[in-house]
Motif scaffolding. Structure first.
Motif, PDB file in Angstrom:
ATOM      1  N   TYR A 149      -5.900  -6.985   6.021  1.00  0.00           N
ATOM      2  CA  TYR A 149      -4.592  -6.349   5.921  1.00  0.00           C
ATOM      3  C   TYR A 149      -3.513  -7.205   6.574  1.00  0.00           C
ATOM      4  CZ  TYR A 149      -7.507  -2.492   4.620  1.00  0.00           C
ATOM      5  OH  TYR A 149      -8.431  -1.712   3.977  1.00  0.00           O
ATOM      6  N   LYS A 198      -2.600  -4.675   1.528  1.00  0.00           N
ATOM      7  CA  LYS A 198      -4.048  -4.816   1.491  1.00  0.00           C
ATOM      8  C   LYS A 198      -4.356  -6.093   0.719  1.00  0.00           C
ATOM      9  CE  LYS A 198      -8.155  -2.418  -0.221  1.00  0.00           C
ATOM     10  NZ  LYS A 198      -8.612  -1.211  -0.944  1.00  0.00           N
ATOM     11  N   THR A 217       0.786  -1.240   0.000  1.00  0.00           N
ATOM     12  CA  THR A 217       0.000   0.000   0.000  1.00  0.00           C
ATOM     13  C   THR A 217       0.817   1.288   0.000  1.00  0.00           C
ATOM     14  OG1 THR A 217      -0.173   0.002   2.412  1.00  0.00           O
ATOM     15  CG2 THR A 217      -1.926  -1.093   1.188  1.00  0.00           C
ATOM     16  N   GLN A 218       2.065   1.280   0.456  1.00  0.00           N
ATOM     17  CA  GLN A 218       2.754   2.552   0.617  1.00  0.00           C
ATOM     18  C   GLN A 218       3.811   2.877  -0.442  1.00  0.00           C
ATOM     19  OE1 GLN A 218       3.292  -0.095   2.771  1.00  0.00           O
ATOM     20  NE2 GLN A 218       5.158   0.198   3.930  1.00  0.00           N
ATOM     21  N   TYR A 273       4.817  -9.872  12.503  1.00  0.00           N
ATOM     22  CA  TYR A 273       3.745  -9.550  11.568  1.00  0.00           C
ATOM     23  C   TYR A 273       2.395  -9.663  12.262  1.00  0.00           C
ATOM     24  CZ  TYR A 273       2.650 -14.513  11.301  1.00  0.00           C
ATOM     25  OH  TYR A 273       2.289 -15.788  11.618  1.00  0.00           O
ATOM     26  N   HIS A 278       2.993  -2.460   4.661  1.00  0.00           N
ATOM     27  CA  HIS A 278       1.565  -2.688   4.817  1.00  0.00           C
ATOM     28  C   HIS A 278       0.993  -3.203   3.500  1.00  0.00           C
ATOM     29  CE1 HIS A 278       1.833  -0.574   8.609  1.00  0.00           C
ATOM     30  NE2 HIS A 278       2.488   0.389   7.980  1.00  0.00           N
ATOM     31  N   HIS A 284       0.441  -6.661   8.026  1.00  0.00           N
ATOM     32  CA  HIS A 284       1.468  -5.687   8.416  1.00  0.00           C
ATOM     33  C   HIS A 284       2.716  -6.467   8.808  1.00  0.00           C
ATOM     34  CE1 HIS A 284      -1.850  -2.864   8.478  1.00  0.00           C
ATOM     35  NE2 HIS A 284      -2.491  -3.677   9.289  1.00  0.00           N
ATOM     36  N   PRO A 298       7.889  -0.781   8.889  1.00  0.00           N
ATOM     37  CA  PRO A 298       6.719  -1.581   8.487  1.00  0.00           C
ATOM     38  C   PRO A 298       6.384  -1.514   7.000  1.00  0.00           C
ATOM     39  CG  PRO A 298       6.038   0.379   9.682  1.00  0.00           C
ATOM     40  CD  PRO A 298       7.529   0.350   9.734  1.00  0.00           C
TER      41      PRO A 298
END
Length: 137
Positions: free
Chosen positions: A79, A91, A11-12, A48, A89, A81, A87
């Motif tokens: 989700y 989805k 996601t990031q 995690y 992340h 992590h 971290p």
């Protein structure tokens, strides 16, 4: 028993990094954690958690080794992590699929991730994805 197609996306990152995976409803969250490590080329040594329907599933409570996907439904989202210090992340979108016996990666978009010594993902060392090799593992 039906299986699931999981669309797992980081996601990031600015670039799209996605893997599509077929799994059985009998798959545990611990097994999915190991598959994600393989799919994205991570080192599997960090903490995690999964966030599923507002519940947290994590390894240190032995939940992830027993809980399966049996309660997931079509169009659910949860989700993943990975790593508490640096971290990552993810989805995970769920779709129903035909029954399968063994997990299978059916599509890979974006490069492998590479964790440097600091635990951060270093883009200059990212490599191409080999779906055939992933499925052999």
């Amino acid at each position: 028993m039906k299986s699931f197609e999981l669309n797992i996306s980081l996601t990031q990152k600015k670039k799209r990094v996605i893997r599509k995976l077929l799994v059985s409803k009998k798959t545990t969250y611990e097994q999915l954690h190991e598959m994600i490590q393989l799919l994205f080329n991570l080192d599997c040594c960090e903490a995690y958690t999964f966030e599923v329907n507002k519940k947290i599933i994590q390894k240190d409570k032995k939940q992830s080794e027993k809980k399966t996907f049996s309660k997931l439904k079509d169009k659910d989202v949860f989700y993943y992590h990975y790593d508490l210090v640096e971290p990552l992340h993810f989805k995970i979108n769920v779709s129903l699929s035909d029954e399968i016996d063994t997990p299978k990666c059916i599509k890979a978009t974006g490069k492998n991730l590479y964790e440097g010594l600091s635990g951060s993902v270093e883009e200059k060392y990212q490599s191409s994805v080999d779906v055939k090799w992933i499925n052999e593992c």
